[in-house]
Design a protein around this motif. Structure first.
Motif, PDB file in Angstrom:
ATOM      1  N   ASP A 321       0.813  -1.214   0.000  1.00  0.00           N
ATOM      2  CA  ASP A 321       0.000   0.000   0.000  1.00  0.00           C
ATOM      3  C   ASP A 321       0.849   1.267   0.000  1.00  0.00           C
ATOM      4  OD1 ASP A 321       1.027  -0.121   2.542  1.00  0.00           O
ATOM      5  OD2 ASP A 321      -0.847   0.407   3.552  1.00  0.00           O
ATOM      6  N   GLY A 322       2.173   1.130  -0.080  1.00  0.00           N
ATOM      7  CA  GLY A 322       3.060   2.287  -0.130  1.00  0.00           C
ATOM      8  C   GLY A 322       3.632   2.704   1.198  1.00  0.00           C
ATOM      9  N   GLN A 323       3.275   2.033   2.279  1.00  0.00           N
ATOM     10  CA  GLN A 323       3.851   2.389   3.568  1.00  0.00           C
ATOM     11  C   GLN A 323       5.315   1.964   3.618  1.00  0.00           C
ATOM     12  OE1 GLN A 323       1.907   0.731   7.027  1.00  0.00           O
ATOM     13  NE2 GLN A 323       3.241   1.796   8.479  1.00  0.00           N
ATOM     14  N   LEU A 324       6.163   2.834   4.166  1.00  0.00           N
ATOM     15  CA  LEU A 324       7.582   2.551   4.308  1.00  0.00           C
ATOM     16  C   LEU A 324       7.971   2.833   5.754  1.00  0.00           C
ATOM     17  CD1 LEU A 324      10.166   1.898   2.382  1.00  0.00           C
ATOM     18  CD2 LEU A 324      10.727   4.282   2.866  1.00  0.00           C
ATOM     19  N   ALA A 325       8.650   1.895   6.388  1.00  0.00           N
ATOM     20  CA  ALA A 325       9.028   2.053   7.794  1.00  0.00           C
ATOM     21  C   ALA A 325      10.457   1.598   8.005  1.00  0.00           C
ATOM     22  CB  ALA A 325       8.078   1.263   8.697  1.00  0.00           C
ATOM     23  N   ALA A 326      11.131   2.250   8.948  1.00  0.00           N
ATOM     24  CA  ALA A 326      12.488   1.867   9.347  1.00  0.00           C
ATOM     25  C   ALA A 326      12.517   1.744  10.860  1.00  0.00           C
ATOM     26  CB  ALA A 326      13.503   2.898   8.870  1.00  0.00           C
ATOM     27  N   TRP A 327      13.262   0.752  11.345  1.00  0.00           N
ATOM     28  CA  TRP A 327      13.367   0.499  12.773  1.00  0.00           C
ATOM     29  C   TRP A 327      14.838   0.392  13.175  1.00  0.00           C
ATOM     30  CZ3 TRP A 327      10.408  -2.438   9.438  1.00  0.00           C
ATOM     31  CH2 TRP A 327       9.017  -2.340   9.568  1.00  0.00           C
ATOM     32  N   ARG A 338       6.645   6.539   6.646  1.00  0.00           N
ATOM     33  CA  ARG A 338       6.200   7.417   5.573  1.00  0.00           C
ATOM     34  C   ARG A 338       5.283   6.663   4.607  1.00  0.00           C
ATOM     35  NH1 ARG A 338       8.086  10.391   8.688  1.00  0.00           N
ATOM     36  NH2 ARG A 338       9.516  12.143   8.368  1.00  0.00           N
ATOM     37  N   GLU A 339       4.604   7.428   3.746  1.00  0.00           N
ATOM     38  CA  GLU A 339       3.722   6.862   2.737  1.00  0.00           C
ATOM     39  C   GLU A 339       4.220   7.240   1.350  1.00  0.00           C
ATOM     40  OE1 GLU A 339       1.115   4.875   3.044  1.00  0.00           O
ATOM     41  OE2 GLU A 339       1.067   4.826   5.226  1.00  0.00           O
ATOM     42  N   LEU A 340       4.399   6.245   0.476  1.00  0.00           N
ATOM     43  CA  LEU A 340       4.740   6.490  -0.917  1.00  0.00           C
ATOM     44  C   LEU A 340       3.451   6.647  -1.712  1.00  0.00           C
ATOM     45  CD1 LEU A 340       7.507   3.751  -1.397  1.00  0.00           C
ATOM     46  CD2 LEU A 340       7.693   5.997  -0.310  1.00  0.00           C
ATOM     47  N   ASP A 341       3.580   7.092  -2.959  1.00  0.00           N
ATOM     48  CA  ASP A 341       2.394   7.277  -3.800  1.00  0.00           C
ATOM     49  C   ASP A 341       1.893   5.976  -4.415  1.00  0.00           C
ATOM     50  OD1 ASP A 341       2.371   9.926  -3.234  1.00  0.00           O
ATOM     51  OD2 ASP A 341       3.349  10.565  -5.082  1.00  0.00           O
ATOM     52  N   GLY A 342       2.667   4.911  -4.289  1.00  0.00           N
ATOM     53  CA  GLY A 342       2.276   3.614  -4.827  1.00  0.00           C
ATOM     54  C   GLY A 342       2.986   2.501  -4.078  1.00  0.00           C
ATOM     55  N   GLU A 343       2.808   1.286  -4.534  1.00  0.00           N
ATOM     56  CA  GLU A 343       3.447   0.134  -3.888  1.00  0.00           C
ATOM     57  C   GLU A 343       4.954   0.285  -3.864  1.00  0.00           C
ATOM     58  OE1 GLU A 343       4.058  -4.693  -4.573  1.00  0.00           O
ATOM     59  OE2 GLU A 343       2.553  -3.595  -5.719  1.00  0.00           O
ATOM     60  N   ALA A 344       5.564  -0.023  -2.741  1.00  0.00           N
ATOM     61  CA  ALA A 344       7.028   0.005  -2.624  1.00  0.00           C
ATOM     62  C   ALA A 344       7.580  -1.244  -3.314  1.00  0.00           C
ATOM     63  CB  ALA A 344       7.444   0.040  -1.167  1.00  0.00           C
ATOM     64  N   VAL A 345       8.378  -1.051  -4.356  1.00  0.00           N
ATOM     65  CA  VAL A 345       8.919  -2.187  -5.098  1.00  0.00           C
ATOM     66  C   VAL A 345      10.383  -2.456  -4.758  1.00  0.00           C
ATOM     67  CG1 VAL A 345       7.292  -1.917  -7.002  1.00  0.00           C
ATOM     68  CG2 VAL A 345       9.481  -0.707  -7.081  1.00  0.00           C
ATOM     69  N   ALA A 346      11.066  -1.467  -4.161  1.00  0.00           N
ATOM     70  CA  ALA A 346      12.466  -1.668  -3.766  1.00  0.00           C
ATOM     71  C   ALA A 346      12.824  -0.638  -2.716  1.00  0.00           C
ATOM     72  CB  ALA A 346      13.403  -1.537  -4.968  1.00  0.00           C
ATOM     73  N   ALA A 356      17.947   6.519   3.615  1.00  0.00           N
ATOM     74  CA  ALA A 356      17.099   5.417   3.169  1.00  0.00           C
ATOM     75  C   ALA A 356      16.504   5.794   1.828  1.00  0.00           C
ATOM     76  CB  ALA A 356      15.989   5.143   4.180  1.00  0.00           C
ATOM     77  N   ALA A 357      16.449   4.841   0.907  1.00  0.00           N
ATOM     78  CA  ALA A 357      15.901   5.086  -0.431  1.00  0.00           C
ATOM     79  C   ALA A 357      14.795   4.081  -0.715  1.00  0.00           C
ATOM     80  CB  ALA A 357      17.001   4.981  -1.488  1.00  0.00           C
ATOM     81  N   ALA A 358      13.821   4.514  -1.499  1.00  0.00           N
ATOM     82  CA  ALA A 358      12.720   3.623  -1.877  1.00  0.00           C
ATOM     83  C   ALA A 358      12.238   3.984  -3.270  1.00  0.00           C
ATOM     84  CB  ALA A 358      11.573   3.718  -0.877  1.00  0.00           C
ATOM     85  N   LEU A 359      11.744   2.996  -3.989  1.00  0.00           N
ATOM     86  CA  LEU A 359      11.189   3.176  -5.323  1.00  0.00           C
ATOM     87  C   LEU A 359       9.782   2.630  -5.322  1.00  0.00           C
ATOM     88  CD1 LEU A 359      11.825   3.980  -8.342  1.00  0.00           C
ATOM     89  CD2 LEU A 359      12.369   1.557  -8.696  1.00  0.00           C
ATOM     90  N   ASP A 360       8.812   3.426  -5.829  1.00  0.00           N
ATOM     91  CA  ASP A 360       7.439   2.931  -5.862  1.00  0.00           C
ATOM     92  C   ASP A 360       7.077   2.427  -7.253  1.00  0.00           C
ATOM     93  OD1 ASP A 360       6.727   5.093  -7.479  1.00  0.00           O
ATOM     94  OD2 ASP A 360       5.838   6.247  -5.854  1.00  0.00           O
TER      95      ASP A 360
END
Length: 382
Positions: A321-327, A338-346, A356-360
């Motif tokens: 659902d685009g949620q991204l979390a770090a612990w 945080r929330e991305l605009d689309g599914e987190a794919v990487a 931290a980097a993420a691609l939706d």
């Protein structure tokens, strides 16, 4: 201007002004207005930074809600221009370190004015050449500066290799210095020696060196390399397995997830393994050459996990659902949510765990500064 004795003196003084402490501290305010969170919306209104709607990149072509003719709007764009794409959604932070910089360096050190793309181009054209990497703010002598060989950029140069083959969909690929590994929905692991491609052997010779292993009667879905011939594998049987490709057998198998294991990641030091699952949980493991020990579970994400990354002390994961979390795995506390605009794919953590980097799924790349818990970069890459 009168305060510059020549063109070179003008350029040197302008560069020194740009590198100055004042510019470094106030440049983020300009970035916020042009590329950042004050470009549009309520914050832009507060900053008196709003322009005609047609000037924004998300304005639809031909949209004339103002009632003005298209020709007038085209003139507006030609005379004023268009606002750039918004890259940041949070306040941009100033530089953490402001090194000293003297104008004479631009004259004494030619590489100070060399664009970065020329460094990469020179490396790709001459792989054997060794050159100095420009280091803004460095006061070290030329002999002390790090030298980088063009071979460091070999990964940027594409080359044809023998295609991977499988009886079904390939669901995961990973590699080490010696082998490339792939898994598929047929439940098999395939091992391909990289040496066969490096020396340009014939296809039949390379094929004779490949090894196939039947891992599970169910599809495999996640793969990570701990070291040469020691792999972590996850699949639709909800298990995380430690597998040796040298002896062709499972060394350990832990079935703690309640649904399919979707992703696996190994920390840079190889001492931490992270697994994500459709059961909406992320788990950390301590691997050894013959066993897996479950360490901690993070279940703050409310949707199936789609990607994960392991650091020395941090864990990063994204969901469908685009949620991204770090612990922080030492304290178990959430560092980023945080929330991305689309599914987190990487997703990925840098070695120092500062970013931290993420691609939706829409092709948007996000980078966060974990030290300040703020977004640093957001741009399209696809």
């Amino acid at each position: 201007p009168r305060w510059a004795s020549s063109i070179s003196d003008f350029i040197c003084k302008m560069r020194a002004a740009l590198e100055s402490e004042y510019a470094s501290q106030h440049l983020p305010a300009w970035i916020d207005l042009i590329f950042g969170y004050k470009q549009s919306g309520e914050e832009a209104e507060k900053a008196d930074n709003l322009f005609h709607p047609v000037c924004y990149t998300d304005a639809k072509k031909g949209n004339s809600q103002s009632g003005l003719p298209i020709s007038v709007l085209e003139t507006q764009l030609q005379e004023f221009g268009r606002m750039p794409r918004q890259l940041f959604r949070e306040a941009h932070k100033p530089r953490l370190r402001i090194p000293g910089w003297k104008p004479e360096r631009l004259l004494e050190e030619p590489f100070q004015s060399e664009p970065w793309y020329k460094v990469v181009r020179r490396a790709s054209e001459n792989e054997a050449e060794v050159f100095e990497v420009p280091a803004t703010g460095s006061t070290a002598s030329p002999a002390a500066r790090p030298a980088v060989s063009g071979r460091s950029f070999e990964g940027l140069l594409p080359r044809a290799v023998t295609p991977l083959t499988a009886s079904g969909l390939i669901t995961g690929v990973a590699c080490c210095e010696e082998n490339m590994y792939s898994i598929g929905e047929d439940g098999c692991l395939r091992v391909n020696p990289l040496s066969a491609w490096a020396v340009g052997r014939e296809e039949d010779a390379a094929g004779s060196m490949r090894r196939n292993f039947r891992i599970s009667p169910m599809p495999l879905s996640a793969l990570a390399v701990l070291r040469t011939d020691l792999l972590a594998i996850g699949g639709h049987d909800n298990a995380v397995s430690l597998y040796s490709s040298s002896c062709g057998s499972a060394l350990a198998k832990c079935q703690v997830h309640a649904d399919t294991v979707t992703c696996l990641s190994v920390s840079p030091c190889g001492g931490i393994l992270v697994s994500g699952s459709r059961d909406q949980s992320v788990r950390t493991w301590i691997p050894s050459p013959s066993s897996l020990r479950s360490e901690a579970t993070f279940d703050d994400i409310q949707q199936p996990i789609s990607c994960a990354s392991a650091g020395r002390n941090m864990v990063l994961a994204g969901a469908t659902d685009g949620q991204l979390a770090a612990w922080d795995r030492r304290s178990g506390q959430t560092v980023l949510d945080r929330e991305l605009d689309g599914e987190a794919v990487a997703c990925a953590l840098d070695v120092d765990e500062h970013f931290a980097a993420a691609l939706d799924a829409a092709g948007e790349l996000y980078i966060w500064d974990l030290r300040h818990r703020c977004e640093s970069v957001r741009l399209p890459v696809v």
